[in-house]
Scaffold this motif. Structure first.
Motif, PDB file in Angstrom:
ATOM      1  N   ASP A 139      -0.810   3.073  -6.689  1.00 27.90           N
ATOM      2  CA  ASP A 139      -1.670   3.972  -7.470  1.00 27.90           C
ATOM      3  C   ASP A 139      -3.089   4.011  -6.916  1.00 27.90           C
ATOM      4  O   ASP A 139      -3.751   5.052  -6.960  1.00 27.90           O
ATOM      5  N   SER A 140      -3.548   2.890  -6.383  1.00 23.97           N
ATOM      6  CA  SER A 140      -4.934   2.790  -5.930  1.00 23.97           C
ATOM      7  C   SER A 140      -5.230   3.658  -4.701  1.00 23.97           C
ATOM      8  O   SER A 140      -6.400   3.918  -4.403  1.00 23.97           O
ATOM      9  N   VAL A 141      -4.196   4.112  -3.991  1.00 23.27           N
ATOM     10  CA  VAL A 141      -4.425   4.895  -2.770  1.00 23.27           C
ATOM     11  C   VAL A 141      -3.839   6.300  -2.852  1.00 23.27           C
ATOM     12  O   VAL A 141      -4.020   7.095  -1.915  1.00 23.27           O
ATOM     13  N   LYS A 142      -3.162   6.626  -3.933  1.00 20.97           N
ATOM     14  CA  LYS A 142      -2.561   7.964  -4.070  1.00 20.97           C
ATOM     15  C   LYS A 142      -3.614   9.050  -3.943  1.00 20.97           C
ATOM     16  O   LYS A 142      -4.688   8.958  -4.531  1.00 20.97           O
ATOM     17  N   GLY A 143      -3.291  10.063  -3.167  1.00 20.78           N
ATOM     18  CA  GLY A 143      -4.207  11.173  -2.971  1.00 20.78           C
ATOM     19  C   GLY A 143      -5.239  10.936  -1.889  1.00 20.78           C
ATOM     20  O   GLY A 143      -5.947  11.866  -1.493  1.00 20.78           O
ATOM     21  N   ARG A 144      -5.345   9.693  -1.399  1.00 22.33           N
ATOM     22  CA  ARG A 144      -6.326   9.382  -0.347  1.00 22.33           C
ATOM     23  C   ARG A 144      -5.653   8.953   0.945  1.00 22.33           C
ATOM     24  O   ARG A 144      -6.161   9.243   2.028  1.00 22.33           O
ATOM     25  N   PHE A 145      -4.535   8.232   0.839  1.00 18.73           N
ATOM     26  CA  PHE A 145      -3.830   7.720   2.012  1.00 18.73           C
ATOM     27  C   PHE A 145      -2.537   8.515   2.214  1.00 18.73           C
ATOM     28  O   PHE A 145      -1.901   8.941   1.254  1.00 18.73           O
ATOM     29  N   THR A 146      -2.159   8.681   3.487  1.00 21.32           N
ATOM     30  CA  THR A 146      -0.901   9.342   3.825  1.00 21.32           C
ATOM     31  C   THR A 146      -0.162   8.511   4.858  1.00 21.32           C
ATOM     32  O   THR A 146      -0.709   8.214   5.931  1.00 21.32           O
ATOM     33  N   ILE A 147       1.073   8.125   4.521  1.00 20.06           N
ATOM     34  CA  ILE A 147       1.906   7.373   5.444  1.00 20.06           C
ATOM     35  C   ILE A 147       2.851   8.332   6.146  1.00 20.06           C
ATOM     36  O   ILE A 147       3.344   9.299   5.542  1.00 20.06           O
ATOM     37  N   SER A 148       3.091   8.096   7.432  1.00 21.26           N
ATOM     38  CA  SER A 148       4.012   8.939   8.193  1.00 21.26           C
ATOM     39  C   SER A 148       4.634   8.090   9.298  1.00 21.26           C
ATOM     40  O   SER A 148       4.205   6.953   9.534  1.00 21.26           O
ATOM     41  N   VAL A 161       0.832  -1.203   0.000  1.00 17.48           N
ATOM     42  CA  VAL A 161       0.000   0.000   0.000  1.00 17.48           C
ATOM     43  C   VAL A 161       0.871   1.260   0.000  1.00 17.48           C
ATOM     44  O   VAL A 161       0.654   2.166  -0.800  1.00 17.48           O
ATOM     45  N   ALA A 162       1.845   1.309   0.904  1.00 21.52           N
ATOM     46  CA  ALA A 162       2.686   2.501   1.017  1.00 21.52           C
ATOM     47  C   ALA A 162       3.978   2.150   1.735  1.00 21.52           C
ATOM     48  O   ALA A 162       4.014   1.221   2.540  1.00 21.52           O
ATOM     49  N   VAL A 163       5.013   2.930   1.411  1.00 27.62           N
ATOM     50  CA  VAL A 163       6.340   2.739   1.988  1.00 27.62           C
ATOM     51  C   VAL A 163       6.833   4.090   2.496  1.00 27.62           C
ATOM     52  O   VAL A 163       6.606   5.114   1.851  1.00 27.62           O
ATOM     53  N   ILE A 164       7.540   4.072   3.627  1.00 29.49           N
ATOM     54  CA  ILE A 164       8.199   5.284   4.094  1.00 29.49           C
ATOM     55  C   ILE A 164       9.608   4.927   4.534  1.00 29.49           C
ATOM     56  O   ILE A 164       9.814   3.986   5.307  1.00 29.49           O
ATOM     57  N   GLY A 165      10.579   5.647   3.983  1.00 30.17           N
ATOM     58  CA  GLY A 165      11.972   5.422   4.336  1.00 30.17           C
ATOM     59  C   GLY A 165      12.317   6.075   5.667  1.00 30.17           C
ATOM     60  O   GLY A 165      11.530   6.823   6.241  1.00 30.17           O
ATOM     61  N   SER A 166      13.519   5.794   6.138  1.00 26.20           N
ATOM     62  CA  SER A 166      13.938   6.341   7.423  1.00 26.20           C
ATOM     63  C   SER A 166      14.035   7.863   7.395  1.00 26.20           C
ATOM     64  O   SER A 166      13.877   8.521   8.428  1.00 26.20           O
ATOM     65  N   GLY A 167      14.231   8.409   6.196  1.00 22.90           N
ATOM     66  CA  GLY A 167      14.316   9.860   6.057  1.00 22.90           C
ATOM     67  C   GLY A 167      12.994  10.529   5.743  1.00 22.90           C
ATOM     68  O   GLY A 167      12.926  11.751   5.608  1.00 22.90           O
ATOM     69  N   GLY A 168      11.940   9.726   5.604  1.00 22.23           N
ATOM     70  CA  GLY A 168      10.611  10.275   5.372  1.00 22.23           C
ATOM     71  C   GLY A 168      10.142  10.245   3.931  1.00 22.23           C
ATOM     72  O   GLY A 168       9.027  10.692   3.634  1.00 22.23           O
TER      73      GLY A 168
END
Length: 121
Positions: free
Chosen positions: A61-70, A48-55
């Motif tokens: 594509d199915s969640v772009k603009g709707r989901f936010t990873i932090s 669904v989403a990935v976040i690196g150690s630096g942010g």
């Protein structure tokens, strides 16, 4: 030695929002990339989403603009803010993290137990 615990899932109507959390605990030296995956019944697990150690972040594509990873590197916790939810977002959501434990220099992948998200139409 290391645990990942997800929370925040539940039942929501289409168009609603949920915020998932994934807390890592144990003998952690550092955490590299953290990811959210999901698996719907009868389907393969998908990223669904990935976040690196630096942010830095990457989204399906199915969640772009709707989901936010932090993530909060002090609390060793990752979040997934899910807005404008659709019935097709219904799935078990799992967190994954590449973690270097104390006494090691090699990252290893750990999984949480999953949290269910159900979106009704």
């Amino acid at each position: 030695q290391v645990q990942l615990v997800e929370s925040g899932g539940g039942l929501v109507q289409a168009g609603g929002s949920l915020r998932l959390s994934c807390a890592a605990s144990g003998s952690i030296l550092s955490i590299n990339a953290m990811d959210w995956y999901r698996q719907a019944p009868g389907k393969q697990r998908e990223l669904v989403a990935v976040i690196g150690s630096g942010g830095d972040t990457v989204y399906a594509d199915s969640v772009k603009g709707r989901f936010t990873i932090s993530r909060d590197n002090v609390k060793n916790t990752m979040y997934l803010q899910m807005n404008s939810l659709k019935p097709e977002d219904t799935a078990a959501y799992y967190c994954n993290a590449q973690i270097i434990v104390l006494g090691s220099s090699t990252p290893k992948g750990y999984w949480g137990q999953g949290t269910q998200v159900t979106v009704s139409s």
